[in-house]
Design a protein around this motif. Structure first.
Motif, PDB file in Angstrom:
ATOM      1  N   UNK A 141       1.683  -3.319  24.094  1.00 44.42           N
ATOM      2  CA  UNK A 141       2.665  -2.493  24.798  1.00 44.42           C
ATOM      3  C   UNK A 141       3.914  -2.312  23.936  1.00 44.42           C
ATOM      4  N   UNK A 142       4.303  -3.374  23.245  1.00 40.87           N
ATOM      5  CA  UNK A 142       5.510  -3.288  22.408  1.00 40.87           C
ATOM      6  C   UNK A 142       5.356  -2.241  21.308  1.00 40.87           C
ATOM      7  N   UNK A 143       4.213  -2.241  20.622  1.00 43.32           N
ATOM      8  CA  UNK A 143       4.092  -1.234  19.552  1.00 43.32           C
ATOM      9  C   UNK A 143       3.921   0.170  20.121  1.00 43.32           C
ATOM     10  N   UNK A 144       3.230   0.256  21.254  1.00 41.72           N
ATOM     11  CA  UNK A 144       3.044   1.582  21.846  1.00 41.72           C
ATOM     12  C   UNK A 144       4.392   2.170  22.260  1.00 41.72           C
ATOM     13  N   UNK A 145       5.212   1.299  22.839  1.00 42.50           N
ATOM     14  CA  UNK A 145       6.528   1.776  23.267  1.00 42.50           C
ATOM     15  C   UNK A 145       7.440   1.964  22.060  1.00 42.50           C
ATOM     16  N   UNK A 146       7.426   0.973  21.145  1.00 42.53           N
ATOM     17  CA  UNK A 146       8.349   0.988  20.015  1.00 42.53           C
ATOM     18  C   UNK A 146       8.094   2.112  19.037  1.00 42.53           C
ATOM     19  N   UNK A 147       6.852   2.501  18.880  1.00 39.47           N
ATOM     20  CA  UNK A 147       6.551   3.544  17.890  1.00 39.47           C
ATOM     21  C   UNK A 147       6.119   4.858  18.545  1.00 39.47           C
ATOM     22  N   UNK A 148       6.479   4.961  19.828  1.00 35.93           N
ATOM     23  CA  UNK A 148       6.218   6.217  20.554  1.00 35.93           C
ATOM     24  C   UNK A 148       4.746   6.629  20.538  1.00 35.93           C
ATOM     25  N   UNK A 149       3.869   5.644  20.491  1.00 39.15           N
ATOM     26  CA  UNK A 149       2.459   6.001  20.454  1.00 39.15           C
ATOM     27  C   UNK A 149       1.988   6.616  21.770  1.00 39.15           C
ATOM     28  N   UNK A 150       2.722   6.304  22.850  1.00 42.88           N
ATOM     29  CA  UNK A 150       2.283   6.809  24.150  1.00 42.88           C
ATOM     30  C   UNK A 150       2.280   8.325  24.205  1.00 42.88           C
ATOM     31  N   UNK A 151       3.022   8.948  23.282  1.00 39.81           N
ATOM     32  CA  UNK A 151       3.014  10.416  23.248  1.00 39.81           C
ATOM     33  C   UNK A 151       1.685  10.957  22.721  1.00 39.81           C
ATOM     34  N   UNK A 152       1.085  10.178  21.804  1.00 37.66           N
ATOM     35  CA  UNK A 152      -0.106  10.705  21.131  1.00 37.66           C
ATOM     36  C   UNK A 152      -1.409  10.018  21.531  1.00 37.66           C
ATOM     37  N   UNK A 153      -1.278   8.868  22.191  1.00 36.44           N
ATOM     38  CA  UNK A 153      -2.501   8.082  22.383  1.00 36.44           C
ATOM     39  C   UNK A 153      -3.427   8.694  23.434  1.00 36.44           C
ATOM     40  N   UNK A 196       0.815  -1.209   0.000  1.00 37.76           N
ATOM     41  CA  UNK A 196       0.000   0.000   0.000  1.00 37.76           C
ATOM     42  C   UNK A 196       0.853   1.265   0.000  1.00 37.76           C
ATOM     43  N   UNK A 197       2.186   1.027   0.015  1.00 34.39           N
ATOM     44  CA  UNK A 197       3.100   2.144  -0.034  1.00 34.39           C
ATOM     45  C   UNK A 197       2.899   3.133   1.117  1.00 34.39           C
ATOM     46  N   UNK A 198       2.817   2.566   2.310  1.00 37.36           N
ATOM     47  CA  UNK A 198       2.633   3.392   3.501  1.00 37.36           C
ATOM     48  C   UNK A 198       3.834   3.124   4.413  1.00 37.36           C
ATOM     49  N   UNK A 199       4.353   4.146   5.095  1.00 34.74           N
ATOM     50  CA  UNK A 199       5.531   3.912   5.947  1.00 34.74           C
ATOM     51  C   UNK A 199       5.249   2.866   7.016  1.00 34.74           C
ATOM     52  N   UNK A 200       6.277   2.072   7.295  1.00 36.89           N
ATOM     53  CA  UNK A 200       6.165   0.983   8.257  1.00 36.89           C
ATOM     54  C   UNK A 200       5.718   1.482   9.619  1.00 36.89           C
ATOM     55  N   UNK A 201       6.150   2.683   9.984  1.00 35.24           N
ATOM     56  CA  UNK A 201       5.825   3.232  11.299  1.00 35.24           C
ATOM     57  C   UNK A 201       4.320   3.418  11.468  1.00 35.24           C
ATOM     58  N   UNK A 202       3.597   3.545  10.388  1.00 33.66           N
ATOM     59  CA  UNK A 202       2.143   3.645  10.476  1.00 33.66           C
ATOM     60  C   UNK A 202       1.517   2.253  10.377  1.00 33.66           C
ATOM     61  N   UNK A 203       2.026   1.480   9.405  1.00 38.80           N
ATOM     62  CA  UNK A 203       1.401   0.189   9.131  1.00 38.80           C
ATOM     63  C   UNK A 203       1.529  -0.780  10.285  1.00 38.80           C
ATOM     64  N   UNK A 204       2.744  -0.901  10.833  1.00 40.18           N
ATOM     65  CA  UNK A 204       2.973  -1.938  11.826  1.00 40.18           C
ATOM     66  C   UNK A 204       2.083  -1.774  13.056  1.00 40.18           C
ATOM     67  N   UNK A 205       2.028  -0.584  13.686  1.00 40.72           N
ATOM     68  CA  UNK A 205       1.100  -0.461  14.829  1.00 40.72           C
ATOM     69  C   UNK A 205      -0.349  -0.678  14.423  1.00 40.72           C
ATOM     70  N   UNK A 206      -0.701  -0.212  13.218  1.00 41.32           N
ATOM     71  CA  UNK A 206      -2.074  -0.374  12.740  1.00 41.32           C
ATOM     72  C   UNK A 206      -2.437  -1.854  12.641  1.00 41.32           C
ATOM     73  N   UNK A 207      -1.560  -2.611  12.014  1.00 43.24           N
ATOM     74  CA  UNK A 207      -1.800  -4.043  11.844  1.00 43.24           C
ATOM     75  C   UNK A 207      -1.771  -4.758  13.200  1.00 43.24           C
TER      76      UNK A 207
END
Lengths: 265, 278
Positions: free
Chosen positions: B146-158, B77-88
């Motif tokens: 927890x891994x994706x939240x920590x790994x992709x810094x989602x905790x800043x925005x969630x 889908x040509x989307x950056x991994x940083x978006x796709x991986x947490x989404x999936x």
């Protein structure tokens, strides 16, 4: 409600167990089987309730018809009757599992159905886990189970085997554990389908004592059995069931007279 | 000492009386939630007895799936991994909760036939057992979350409170679905197969792995009318720092109310019969 209901002899005291069944009728829909073809063969059979053809292919078995029963604390009722005369169904209705189709069932007191010892037993779990699980199902809180755990464990006499999965037990050992848990719960109303006898000769003796104690402390016992000696031994009253119709409750002394009556069929 | 336990059962006295009894079943089952939890936890423990990782095996296989699908779809889908991986990752974990609960709901009463036919335990106890069992499984999968939240810094925005509110609404919805499938599949044994097909179909119709693009035409219809999209989005969007659609929460609330009304109505009507279905 039921026209045949008789007024109770004396109002039950609020601190005592009682059972009051009035005009109880229980029908089972049996799904996915067609009794039409079988029916002519079954027209006169010695066992079972009445089969009726209902709408859209399901068959209705009338297991109990218009049954009345009044029991007070101290009553030990023996249920006799052919296979399929409705004894077990009545016990299940008294346990609260089956809802009446007509009439009513009223029970005061904690009910302990000892109908199937293997209820809630998971063969892959260890003995101790099964004690906990079964105790919870029987209505004990997690705390109460822990309090009773030692006593139950000691009674089984299984010692270190309690840490092993139940499937490694012999049939006798499994029965010991099931019996110990099932009888660990004090109740006001005990329901039994056949007197429970498990284990080897030694265990049978202590199991018998334990069961007797339980029966003595319980207000009411209802015991369905084909063994008349057993009924004479443990019961003071008796009721005969025939094709889902109950006789009146008579004193155990009148058992022979009750048996001599012609069947309703 | 008065004896507290008292049981009065009568023949049906009409819908209102039956409704009262169904509500009583509900009340007793909620009071006995501890038993549901004991049974649920026992299910989890016994399902994975003898295995070293236990329920974490599913977590592990999910993690592998997340990585595989994440990389693949990022490429496709040509989307950056940083978006796709947490989404999936979030998609697969919470989809698992939804679909497993609905599918296992079919077995809730059938599995408990022994207990239902000789005790007076409330029937809904076994519905809660299924829901709680899946919640217990979800707790294991939180490792991935927890891994994706920590790994992709989602905790800043969630927005964690909103995600939890979403989870609560999802639970309210999957519980009625669980009750509904439990009743129907006790009566008709073909239902579990059908439910399984529906859930599989829904997985592909729901943006579990694929990112919904522009909402036009068919895509818009697929999303708007797909209850599972709203359920998934109510948890996933807040965790990824996005706002769920404006309609999502109201859809979930309305669906929970309507669904419970239907499922509970059916329960009221069939409660006496369920034990005979088994």
């Amino acid at each position: 409600m039921s026209r045949s209901a008789k007024p109770p002899t004396a109002p039950p005291r609020p601190d005592q167990a009682f059972i009051s069944v009035r005009g109880l009728t229980l029908r089972f829909p049996v799904y996915g089987y067609d009794a039409k073809s079988l029916k002519k063969h079954l027209a006169r059979v010695a066992v079972g309730g009445r089969l009726d053809q209902a709408r859209h292919g399901s068959t209705t078995v009338t297991a109990i018809t218009g049954l009345d029963l009044e029991l007070r604390a101290g009553d030990r009722l023996g249920l006799i009757g052919h296979n399929g005369s409705g004894k077990t169904t009545l016990l299940r209705a008294l346990s609260g599992a089956y809802e009446p189709d007509e009439g009513q069932i009223e029970v005061r007191g904690k009910i302990a159905p000892l109908l199937d010892l293997s209820l809630g037993i998971d063969p892959t779990a260890t003995g101790l886990e099964n004690i906990r699980l079964r105790g919870r199902i029987a209505g004990l809180s997690a705390r109460q189970v822990e309090d009773k755990l030692e006593e139950i464990a000691a009674f089984t006499g299984l010692g270190p085997f309690l840490a092993m999965p139940m499937k490694t037990y012999s049939a006798g050992m499994q029965a010991r554990l099931a019996f110990a848990v099932a009888t660990a719960v004090e109740a006001d109303v005990l329901l039994m389908d056949e007197w429970i006898a498990v284990g080897d000769a030694d265990f049978q003796k202590i199991a018998h004592q334990r069961l007797l104690g339980l029966v003595e402390r319980a207000g009411i016992l209802v015991l369905a059995s084909h063994d008349l000696d057993l009924i004479r031994l443990y019961c003071n009253r008796v009721m005969r069931m025939d094709a889902g119709v109950g006789s009146e409750v008579v004193s155990i002394k009148a058992l022979d007279e009750l048996l001599a009556r012609p069947s309703v069929r | 000492m008065d004896i507290a336990e008292h049981m009065l059962r009568t023949g049906s006295r009409g819908f209102r009386d039956d409704l009262g009894r169904a509500v009583d079943d509900l009340r007793r089952s909620v009071r006995g939630l501890g038993l549901s939890w004991s049974l649920a936890w026992h299910d989890v423990v016994s399902r994975y007895r003898g295995s070293i990782l236990g329920p974490f095996w599913i977590t592990l296989s999910m993690a592998v799936m997340v990585l595989g699908i994440g990389f693949l779809y990022a490429e496709l889908q040509n989307i950056p991994l940083a978006t796709t991986l947490p989404f999936v990752a979030l998609g697969i974990v919470f989809w698992g909760l939804i679909s497993q609960t609905v599918i296992e709901g079919c077995e809730s009463f059938v599995q408990a036939s022994g207990m239902l036919s000789q005790t007076s335990l409330p029937m809904l106890t076994f519905v809660w057992r299924t829901v709680l069992r899946n919640l217990a499984t979800l707790l294991h999968h939180l490792v991935i979350v927890v891994a994706v939240i920590a790994g992709f810094d989602l905790w800043r925005v969630m927005d964690l409170p909103l995600a939890l509110a979403g989870l609560a609404l999802v639970l309210a919805n999957i519980s009625w679905m669980c009750l509904l499938t439990a009743i129907i599949s006790a009566r008709f044994r073909d239902i579990p197969q059908i439910v399984m097909s529906i859930m599989q179909f829904s997985m592909f119709m729901t943006p579990v792995f694929w990112q919904p693009g522009e909402r036009v035409g068919l895509m818009d219809a697929v999303l708007t009318w797909n209850p599972f999209f709203h359920m998934l989005d109510a948890i996933r969007a807040p965790l990824m720092g996005a706002a769920p659609e404006a309609s999502t929460f109201s859809v979930l609330i309305v669906m929970a109310l309507a669904g419970w009304a239907v499922a509970f109505g059916l329960f009221t009507a069939t409660r006496r019969r369920i034990v005979h279905y088994l």
